[in-house]
Design a protein around this motif. Sequence first.
Motif, short mmCIF file in Angstrom:
data_model
loop_
_atom_site.label_atom_id
_atom_site.label_comp_id
_atom_site.label_asym_id
_atom_site.label_seq_id
_atom_site.Cartn_x
_atom_site.Cartn_y
_atom_site.Cartn_z
N MET A 1 0.80 -1.23 0.00
CA MET A 1 0.00 0.00 0.00
C MET A 1 0.84 1.29 0.00
O MET A 1 0.48 2.24 -0.71
N PRO A 2 1.95 1.38 0.75
CA PRO A 2 2.70 2.65 0.69
C PRO A 2 3.12 3.01 -0.74
O PRO A 2 3.10 4.18 -1.11
N ASP A 3 3.48 2.01 -1.54
CA ASP A 3 3.81 2.27 -2.94
C ASP A 3 2.58 2.73 -3.72
O ASP A 3 2.65 3.64 -4.54
N ALA A 4 1.45 2.08 -3.46
CA ALA A 4 0.21 2.43 -4.20
C ALA A 4 -0.22 3.87 -3.86
O ALA A 4 -0.66 4.62 -4.74
N ILE A 5 -0.08 4.25 -2.60
CA ILE A 5 -0.47 5.61 -2.19
C ILE A 5 0.47 6.62 -2.84
O ILE A 5 0.03 7.66 -3.36
N ARG A 6 1.75 6.31 -2.83
CA ARG A 6 2.73 7.23 -3.44
C ARG A 6 2.44 7.37 -4.94
O ARG A 6 2.42 8.48 -5.48
N ALA A 7 2.16 6.25 -5.61
CA ALA A 7 1.85 6.30 -7.05
C ALA A 7 0.64 7.19 -7.29
O ALA A 7 0.62 8.02 -8.21
N THR A 8 -0.39 7.02 -6.46
CA THR A 8 -1.64 7.76 -6.63
C THR A 8 -1.38 9.26 -6.49
O THR A 8 -1.88 10.07 -7.29
N MET A 9 -0.57 9.63 -5.49
CA MET A 9 -0.31 11.06 -5.31
C MET A 9 0.64 11.58 -6.38
O MET A 9 0.51 12.72 -6.83
N GLU A 10 1.57 10.74 -6.83
CA GLU A 10 2.51 11.19 -7.88
C GLU A 10 1.81 11.42 -9.22
O GLU A 10 2.08 12.39 -9.90
N ASP B 1 -0.01 14.63 -8.98
CA ASP B 1 0.87 15.81 -8.90
C ASP B 1 1.57 16.11 -10.22
O ASP B 1 2.08 17.21 -10.40
N ALA B 2 1.64 15.13 -11.11
CA ALA B 2 2.42 15.31 -12.35
C ALA B 2 1.79 16.39 -13.23
O ALA B 2 0.57 16.57 -13.24
N PRO B 3 2.63 17.15 -13.98
CA PRO B 3 2.08 18.14 -14.91
C PRO B 3 1.14 17.46 -15.90
O PRO B 3 1.43 16.35 -16.37
N ALA B 4 0.05 18.15 -16.25
CA ALA B 4 -0.98 17.55 -17.12
C ALA B 4 -0.39 17.02 -18.42
O ALA B 4 -0.79 15.96 -18.92
N ARG C 1 -4.90 8.66 -20.87
CA ARG C 1 -6.04 9.18 -20.12
C ARG C 1 -7.11 8.11 -19.89
O ARG C 1 -8.20 8.42 -19.41
N SER C 2 -6.78 6.86 -20.27
CA SER C 2 -7.65 5.76 -19.85
C SER C 2 -7.14 5.33 -18.48
O SER C 2 -7.65 5.80 -17.46
N SER C 3 -6.05 4.53 -18.41
CA SER C 3 -5.48 4.15 -17.12
C SER C 3 -4.10 3.53 -17.34
O SER C 3 -3.90 2.82 -18.32
N TYR C 4 -3.19 3.81 -16.42
CA TYR C 4 -1.81 3.32 -16.53
C TYR C 4 -1.61 1.95 -15.89
O TYR C 4 -2.03 1.74 -14.75
N ASN C 5 -0.92 1.04 -16.60
CA ASN C 5 -0.38 -0.17 -15.97
C ASN C 5 0.57 0.24 -14.85
O ASN C 5 1.33 1.21 -15.01
N LEU C 6 0.58 -0.51 -13.76
CA LEU C 6 1.47 -0.23 -12.63
C LEU C 6 1.91 -1.55 -12.03
O LEU C 6 1.08 -2.44 -11.83
N ALA D 1 4.17 4.21 -17.35
CA ALA D 1 4.08 4.99 -16.10
C ALA D 1 5.46 5.46 -15.67
O ALA D 1 5.64 6.59 -15.20
N ARG D 2 6.46 4.59 -15.84
CA ARG D 2 7.83 4.95 -15.48
C ARG D 2 8.31 6.11 -16.35
O ARG D 2 8.95 7.05 -15.87
N LYS D 3 8.00 6.01 -17.66
CA LYS D 3 8.47 7.02 -18.62
C LYS D 3 7.72 8.34 -18.44
O LYS D 3 8.32 9.40 -18.41
N ASP D 4 6.40 8.30 -18.31
CA ASP D 4 5.60 9.53 -18.35
C ASP D 4 5.64 10.31 -17.04
O ASP D 4 5.69 11.54 -17.05
N TRP D 5 5.56 9.62 -15.90
CA TRP D 5 5.52 10.40 -14.64
C TRP D 5 6.44 9.85 -13.55
O TRP D 5 6.29 10.17 -12.37
N GLY D 6 7.45 9.08 -14.02
CA GLY D 6 8.55 8.72 -13.14
C GLY D 6 8.25 7.67 -12.09
O GLY D 6 8.92 7.59 -11.06
#
Length: 314
Positions: free
Chosen positions: A214-223, A226-229, A235-240, A286-291
Amino acid sequence: MKKDTILVLGSGGQIGTELITALRNSYGTSQVIASDIKPNTNDTGPYEIINVLDKARIAEVIDKYKVTQVYLLAAMLSATGEKFPEKAWELNMNSLFYLLDMAREKRFDKLYWPSSIAVFGPTTPRIETPQHTITEPTTIYGISKLAGERLCEWYFLKHGVDVRSIRYPGLISYTAPPGGGTTDYAVDIFHQAIKNGFYTSFLSAGTRLPMMYMPDAIRATMEIMDAPAENIKIRSSYNLSAFSFTPAELAHEIRQYIPDFQVFYKPDFRQQIADSWPQSIDDTEARKDWGWKPQYTLPAMVKDMLDNLKKQLK
Ligand code: AKB
């Protein structure tokens, strides 16, 4: 402290419970409104009772607090959804429709909506499942998540709605229990290992599924929020992805701390659901677009879960 006023719908669930704490640490308690269908006397900040099928009530709360971001977490998961397909469809789809529409009307600026590995199905390549691939889900939950993904993208393309989403794998946490999913065994097994020293798994020993602490999932959700639009290209959904394991491999890790721990296997209807899902996920986009980068490995997660649950159960 960051600006923004945030409404979390379904804050009493497995993700919501931890997301509320993390958001309040970043934005300040008064800026984050928790809400669920039932009263919550333990909540330490602003709290509203909201049924996500009540559009007028959602709008009232958004206007009352001048909300700028909404996290829509209320949903019926895969196993419960198979028992109550109509309710699952109504809850998962209508709530999303309402929120996307309110975002289109510019009632608030940004929407977070969780998708799931359940959008994949038996015809999807199961190893390192790519972002763009065959999606033919065979559960009502998966069908609703796939339709939801398409809706999110449509609202972005047609109306410029800033909606962001992640396809969560199974989530493991020690604060709130998961509710009605196929991956729930991976949480329950820890409780039973500590309390009873044995566990009866509803998935077979070799069922490999993608999972995340969960700590990783929460961080991903907030990241992702927070990422620039302009960085959010999907805009469908990112694999994680974080790690994958089978019940037998998880039991082996737990035995490093509880050597006599025993697991019995009694697969039920959830086995078929698990067999239709990927074994591992490719999250390059996800790694490429928002780190995105996970921090927890399987052994680190198991140690942290057991340490925290033992403290809690004392
Ligand atoms: C479930 O098992 O239904 C959920 C999910 C993978 O979305 N945890």
